[in-house]
Scaffold this motif. Sequence first.
Motif, mmCIF file in Angstrom:
data_model
loop_
_atom_site.group_PDB
_atom_site.id
_atom_site.type_symbol
_atom_site.label_atom_id
_atom_site.label_comp_id
_atom_site.label_asym_id
_atom_site.label_seq_id
_atom_site.Cartn_x
_atom_site.Cartn_y
_atom_site.Cartn_z
ATOM 1 N N LYS A 155 41.558 46.268 38.399
ATOM 2 C CA LYS A 155 41.882 44.841 38.249
ATOM 3 C C LYS A 155 43.049 44.496 39.173
ATOM 4 N N ALA A 168 45.472 41.470 41.168
ATOM 5 C CA ALA A 168 46.001 40.108 41.242
ATOM 6 C C ALA A 168 46.447 39.834 42.672
ATOM 7 N N THR A 170 42.519 37.458 39.223
ATOM 8 C CA THR A 170 43.358 36.264 39.088
ATOM 9 C C THR A 170 44.016 35.931 40.417
ATOM 10 N N GLU A 204 47.292 33.739 41.731
ATOM 11 C CA GLU A 204 48.507 33.117 41.233
ATOM 12 C C GLU A 204 49.140 32.201 42.285
ATOM 13 N N THR A 247 52.476 36.597 40.419
ATOM 14 C CA THR A 247 51.568 37.702 40.737
ATOM 15 C C THR A 247 52.167 39.024 40.286
ATOM 16 N N LYS A 304 52.017 39.728 36.486
ATOM 17 C CA LYS A 304 50.740 40.246 35.975
ATOM 18 C C LYS A 304 50.751 41.780 35.941
#
Length: 266
Positions: free
Chosen positions: A150, A152, A179, A181, A187, A190
């Motif tokens: 995952k 960001a 995601t 940001e 960022t 996260k």
Amino acid sequence: MKRLSLIAAVASVFALGACGSSPADSGAARASAAPATSASAPAESELTVFAAASLTGTFTELGKQFEAAHPGSKVTFNFGSSATLAQQITQGAPADVFAAASPATMKTVADAGLAGAQTVFVRNKLEIAVPPDNPGKVENLKDLTDPKVKVALCAEQVPCGAAAIKALDAAGLKVTPVTLEQDVKATLTKVQLGEVDAALVYQTDVIASAGKVTGIPFPEADRAINDYPIAPLAKAPSPALAQQFVELVLSQQGRDVLTKAGFEAP
């Protein structure tokens, strides 16, 4: 008798003159004739600086130094995405200084005729930020392409996002983030909260995290370095203070603070 009458007449004339012009009246006449003097303009005491989110730590420190060197002054910061700050300035937000994380965002302000003389004062580059235990087992940029990891990223329109895309393109890689940001601090957060396995942020943000994340350098970052320009604004409410703050940032004193935080000299 004639002589006495003459003396009395002269005395009467002088008495009438004295009644018609007292010392106070003469002073009032002179005061009314003198040109009016305007009240002096109030001394500048408030400075508003719009700055990229990645400058939060260093500029906060420089703001304290500035206030100490200028007793009675107060520095207020607006930190955020350079793109958002540029938009706010062009829409009329009152500000004295703009420090952007890319020339492109400064150009937005300059094209609107609102930026003074610009100077690139530092450079910054990306690192991969991962939690200290590195749950995604990320070791390099290619690992970010794993769908199980995952990631960001900053949104494309903000400088850290544009730099991330440039670095990934240089590596010939495509990453699908979970995601996007609006600034680099969001960022990084996260990663700190464990919501993602990795993110592309500035090396200065990794240093500022004080061990809350681990930074992983990667070679393609050298091909996506961001220059940071600073400028006093054309409609600055406090133009003298604006110029003095810019001079502090450009001074050796300012450079010491910035390089200690991981920024590179231009």
